[in-house]
Scaffold this motif. Sequence first.
Motif, PDB file in Angstrom:
ATOM      1  N   LEU A  73       1.598   4.555  -2.740  1.00  8.17           N
ATOM      2  CA  LEU A  73       1.608   6.047  -2.600  1.00  8.17           C
ATOM      3  C   LEU A  73       3.009   6.729  -3.380  1.00  8.17           C
ATOM      4  O   LEU A  73       2.315   8.324  -3.523  1.00  8.17           O
ATOM      5  CB  LEU A  73       1.725   6.802  -0.898  1.00  8.17           C
ATOM      6  N   GLY A  74       3.287   6.123  -3.721  1.00  9.37           N
ATOM      7  CA  GLY A  74       4.333   6.659  -4.693  1.00  9.37           C
ATOM      8  C   GLY A  74       5.766   7.198  -3.445  1.00  9.37           C
ATOM      9  O   GLY A  74       6.663   8.399  -4.768  1.00  9.37           O
ATOM     10  N   ARG A  75       5.976   7.956  -2.523  1.00 12.23           N
ATOM     11  CA  ARG A  75       6.519   8.190  -1.743  1.00 12.23           C
ATOM     12  C   ARG A  75       7.723   6.659  -0.664  1.00 12.23           C
ATOM     13  O   ARG A  75       7.010   6.034  -0.875  1.00 12.23           O
ATOM     14  CB  ARG A  75       5.697   9.169  -1.095  1.00 12.23           C
ATOM     15  N   ARG A 128      10.019  11.961   8.821  1.00 11.74           N
ATOM     16  CA  ARG A 128       9.705  12.691   8.623  1.00 11.74           C
ATOM     17  C   ARG A 128      10.996  13.931   7.280  1.00 11.74           C
ATOM     18  O   ARG A 128      11.184  13.860   6.522  1.00 11.74           O
ATOM     19  CB  ARG A 128       8.346  13.766   8.695  1.00 11.74           C
ATOM     20  N   GLU A 145      -2.598  11.548  12.151  1.00  8.22           N
ATOM     21  CA  GLU A 145      -1.994  11.669  10.480  1.00  8.22           C
ATOM     22  C   GLU A 145      -2.711  13.141  10.043  1.00  8.22           C
ATOM     23  O   GLU A 145      -3.074  14.217   9.582  1.00  8.22           O
ATOM     24  CB  GLU A 145      -3.383  10.895   9.603  1.00  8.22           C
ATOM     25  N   LEU A 147       0.356  13.478   6.817  1.00 10.46           N
ATOM     26  CA  LEU A 147       1.080  12.297   6.556  1.00 10.46           C
ATOM     27  C   LEU A 147       0.018  11.484   6.275  1.00 10.46           C
ATOM     28  O   LEU A 147      -0.881  11.505   6.740  1.00 10.46           O
ATOM     29  CB  LEU A 147       2.403  11.463   6.694  1.00 10.46           C
ATOM     30  N   PRO A 148      -0.319  10.629   5.121  1.00 10.07           N
ATOM     31  CA  PRO A 148      -1.104   9.878   4.937  1.00 10.07           C
ATOM     32  C   PRO A 148      -0.100   8.246   5.656  1.00 10.07           C
ATOM     33  O   PRO A 148       0.920   8.246   5.954  1.00 10.07           O
ATOM     34  CB  PRO A 148      -0.847   9.041   3.714  1.00 10.07           C
ATOM     35  N   VAL A 149      -1.237   7.809   6.560  1.00  4.21           N
ATOM     36  CA  VAL A 149      -0.626   6.474   7.868  1.00  4.21           C
ATOM     37  C   VAL A 149      -1.702   5.288   7.335  1.00  4.21           C
ATOM     38  O   VAL A 149      -2.534   5.311   7.480  1.00  4.21           O
ATOM     39  CB  VAL A 149      -1.091   6.945   8.914  1.00  4.21           C
ATOM     40  N   ILE A 150      -0.509   4.707   7.281  1.00  2.00           N
ATOM     41  CA  ILE A 150      -1.205   3.058   6.987  1.00  2.00           C
ATOM     42  C   ILE A 150      -1.619   2.090   7.853  1.00  2.00           C
ATOM     43  O   ILE A 150       0.109   2.054   8.531  1.00  2.00           O
ATOM     44  CB  ILE A 150      -0.434   2.294   5.993  1.00  2.00           C
ATOM     45  N   GLU A 209       0.826  -1.192  -0.010  1.00  2.00           N
ATOM     46  CA  GLU A 209      -0.463  -0.052  -0.454  1.00  2.00           C
ATOM     47  C   GLU A 209       0.733   0.665  -0.117  1.00  2.00           C
ATOM     48  O   GLU A 209       0.179   2.754  -0.519  1.00  2.00           O
ATOM     49  CB  GLU A 209      -1.008   0.131   0.789  1.00  2.00           C
ATOM     50  N   ARG A 226      -5.300   6.128  13.878  1.00  4.97           N
ATOM     51  CA  ARG A 226      -4.473   6.730  12.089  1.00  4.97           C
ATOM     52  C   ARG A 226      -4.886   7.841  12.091  1.00  4.97           C
ATOM     53  O   ARG A 226      -3.954   8.926  11.964  1.00  4.97           O
ATOM     54  CB  ARG A 226      -5.401   5.870  11.772  1.00  4.97           C
TER      55      ARG A 226
END
Lengths: 219, 219, 219, 219, 219, 219
Positions: free
Chosen positions: B105-107, B166, B189, B194-197, B101, B185
């Motif tokens: 997100l590409g990061r 971060r 966030e 930041l998005p948190v998984i 996942e 979560r």
Amino acid sequence: MRIHFLNPNSSQSTTDAMITSLDQIRDRIPAELVCATLEEGPPGIERQAHVDALPFPVLERLRATPAEAHVISCFSDPGLHLCREELEVPVIGIAEAAYLEAVQLGRRFGVVSIGRASFGRHLRQIRQLGVESFLAADRALEIPVVQMNEAERVIARIVEVGTELRDRDGAGSLILGCASMGVYRPEIEARLGLPVIDPVQAAAIRAAALLALRYPRLS
Amino acid sequence: MRIHFLNPNSSQSTTDAMITSLDQIRDRIPAELVCATLEEGPPGIERQAHVDALPFPVLERLRATPAEAHVISCFSDPGLHLCREELEVPVIGIAEAAYLEAVQLGRRFGVVSIGRASFGRHLRQIRQLGVESFLAADRALEIPVVQMNEAERVIARIVEVGTELRDRDGAGSLILGCASMGVYRPEIEARLGLPVIDPVQAAAIRAAALLALRYPRLS
Amino acid sequence: MRIHFLNPNSSQSTTDAMITSLDQIRDRIPAELVCATLEEGPPGIERQAHVDALPFPVLERLRATPAEAHVISCFSDPGLHLCREELEVPVIGIAEAAYLEAVQLGRRFGVVSIGRASFGRHLRQIRQLGVESFLAADRALEIPVVQMNEAERVIARIVEVGTELRDRDGAGSLILGCASMGVYRPEIEARLGLPVIDPVQAAAIRAAALLALRYPRLS
Amino acid sequence: MRIHFLNPNSSQSTTDAMITSLDQIRDRIPAELVCATLEEGPPGIERQAHVDALPFPVLERLRATPAEAHVISCFSDPGLHLCREELEVPVIGIAEAAYLEAVQLGRRFGVVSIGRASFGRHLRQIRQLGVESFLAADRALEIPVVQMNEAERVIARIVEVGTELRDRDGAGSLILGCASMGVYRPEIEARLGLPVIDPVQAAAIRAAALLALRYPRLS
Amino acid sequence: MRIHFLNPNSSQSTTDAMITSLDQIRDRIPAELVCATLEEGPPGIERQAHVDALPFPVLERLRATPAEAHVISCFSDPGLHLCREELEVPVIGIAEAAYLEAVQLGRRFGVVSIGRASFGRHLRQIRQLGVESFLAADRALEIPVVQMNEAERVIARIVEVGTELRDRDGAGSLILGCASMGVYRPEIEARLGLPVIDPVQAAAIRAAALLALRYPRLS
Amino acid sequence: MRIHFLNPNSSQSTTDAMITSLDQIRDRIPAELVCATLEEGPPGIERQAHVDALPFPVLERLRATPAEAHVISCFSDPGLHLCREELEVPVIGIAEAAYLEAVQLGRRFGVVSIGRASFGRHLRQIRQLGVESFLAADRALEIPVVQMNEAERVIARIVEVGTELRDRDGAGSLILGCASMGVYRPEIEARLGLPVIDPVQAAAIRAAALLALRYPRLS
């Protein structure tokens, strides 16, 4: 000093092949190399169910066997991380040892597998070690089991697959992806002109190295 | 349709945390999300011995539980490959789902681990998935177990570690490295931007995806 | 909830193919899947000039279409980053979704392209996502346009190219590099024994995942 | 021979800065270096909407300007792929040129960005070029716009950020992430002891190289 | 059997340090480990001019010294490829051996260098071996030469640098980047809790491995 | 300004080929391009012994030759790092320049080698530059030396090997792995439809770039 090689399948023929393979290097390892069979293991280790049934039997046997280092002598390295965590002495898996020996040679390596079914498992372990960029390709012998005892046929087929790995995939070395093919190593090297890695021998080398270097225990 | 989440440790509190976490997404998953506890599991899964004891109990339980997909809900993914090979329906591991996942997100992602002891295991799995280039860093909470129930302390510490991930390590998302932290979560966030998984939620999503895509069974 | 798929070329036949492909998974996506055609788009999207003319028309259309998520349904993902930045709801590109779905499967993927001219664009996007190590190879159908309507010929040619990708290049999955080939997916999977990824379906899955996970908006 | 540099934003001050920067190398480029401003461009190029509005205006202007090579002089490389496909002569983007110049130096590079908002776009392009392994880190100046004219403050801040990139992140060279900072290059190199890459100069170099090498047109 | 270690600088103190370091492992290497000094070498090997002056003198000395394997005992591996090509027996470079030993440990490694000037040379060799993804960071002691004899100061500084490598850079092992620091290995390991690799010892191990494996000569 | 190309082998025919190749680009390089032969060099540079004998003779000759930049014109780049360290002006190696020129083109490159024996040396240098992910494959001409003067045969064989690199290995550009093949570049490009890189020309370009950019001297 003693290095204990445990064949976790119940086939004495595999253990015998390990012994013959180790005979090639025995004079240059400063330790006794002792091979044993896990009689309660499965006859062959092909499915994940075989692999996942082995960690505790292997651990128990290693714990009961006096040795300065242990080698789990199956190309699936069953129980490796468990035994490393539980035992005080070094524990080596033959697949891990073979892949890392190939990296030492500086070339891309080809894997000679028994069957295509193991490709996924091999790739997972190669990636896990962080050395995927050294993999040229994985190719399978796909020999009917009944012919695995006919040495000439097996060698001829390994040479055929090895030639493809060398010429089409750019492999600069070959790994024999099984504990019982080391006996053919000299002949295959001669015919292909490439270094050939027997995982059992590679593990013996790595065990001897760890005995000499005496790292503090890695958590 | 039903997705079955098995908590392979025996702590009901972990299962309860999973349920609360899944409540955040339940309305948008077209399946019933059912959580259960493997009562015979260990209270916590920290050592390789815990992990390696679980494949067959987990398999047996999954086999006995009617569901269209199963999730093994422990960040060590115990028994994942065995269950995949033996069962006809999709089986998901929450760690694998979380890492992948994050890649979506590409990061680069940061991992918030409970303790440093799991760093090696995490790195092995991240490499095994082939996504090491997405790892910013793995950092540990190192909270005394007794304080893990004090939500405010835990959140404050996660935010502290997340800030380091971060700002120093360049993480663009965070993975909560445990099955029981998803409940925090939204707050994390909000505080970190930041998005948190949460790995349990990520696994729910992946299970639903596989149910929809109906791939032929992968050998 | 509604996921809106916009075909940015003006060919109704492409939109029809998308609808048929989505029919395979519609029952397992908890949202209405609505497909539309951008009538002012070009008949096909082959050159960069086609791609670069589309961001604002696509954005305008997405903005005017009530939906909880949008999918830009062309394998060049035209306008993706613009729409992501300007809209509050998730926006998915089908190529990005397909590549990342392939990564989830853990194997190297092959791309079945319409023509060789798109190889460069594909490689740029695969690299941009950071997943080049998963690419086995990109191979082109090079079918004359007039034959693209003859289903049997198209399937036969895809199987031919897919066989090369599987056996020569080591691909463990295939991506259909176009919005209109998903309808052939079941037959191709059956003939090749590999998971086949239709980018339109992959995007539907990803849209549903983002709707469930409700990340804070990524800047 | 003429190399045409188009500043796609409407700020004459940026164009002036480009001219001053090119003055440092003009005597060693065997072509006339001509700078122009796209008056209809936005005052600054910060959002994707600015970038995506530019391809056709840029293409039109390049087409109307007689030159043996064109440089799109904005660190977002707007319209690069379109212009490459449509024009017969080489077209260079300054960001692409800067990243690849850094690779030529053989060291990991640091990027000095104006603001954090561009980190994602930078990483996407660096990956797209296949050179992510050369990226040490991307750090932002975060200077209030009003102070961007005070040369001493800007230099001091670049040196501060550059020191972090060098000492904490291991950067062996710096890229100035904007078309208007090249004028400070000599002073920054002197203070930091690292090679500093001005993207406008790097693009001039690359244009001159392509003029000399006369590759057949790449499709 | 004999493994011959040639210190290619003329400092007897370096040769003495090598002897002391090898004393730690001598009992577990099945070969005589003989150390010698290349009296005509430079007092230290710091510049490329020192390195490039050495291949033929090293080759000549190795050729004149009866041994089953040779180790070039300088962290710049001078003459390694020449000697490999010209001699029939295995030739090992200590830097190459150290980097590859670190890879075997499966963790990212930190390099403890004498001075920053060698960073570029180290990175080139690490990349050449294909193992850059295992490098955590390279950090320098920058100790004035006059203090290199004060063991306590040296150890304290190595521990300081090693702590940074471990805690800031994520190193899981350390390589001592010089032929003369192995004597401190046990103390550094004890203080830092990490495996520490002395390149001279690593080379001894690798030489012994090659003696045992008896590969055909690699062209 | 003058760029000095030193052919470090003693064959005037190689120097003549360099001159002819440079004639293709001479009008677009703002410097005099002067070629010379190192008469005391070996007739050909094939073994490591040839390479390692060259650093000081090359350095001496470069030092004695007035020029603003030097090119070492042999695909083994002998003496490159020494000359860089010792001389004040830029020094370029043609192999390094060719590999990095290929990276600028953004595609995977194929190497056309004279013989298989150089594969290992090429891979080491490609890795050292950090660009292994751009290598499609290295394939050898294996032409008997006596036929190297028959242009038609040589071109036909290069086209044959280049076709394999393009179609089987996915190469998007070709590097001619020798200082004397640039003369064939236009014809090979025309026949294969790929950009072809002559290392001598690539080095000329790079030298001109460094003359223009005037970096501070890299330690």
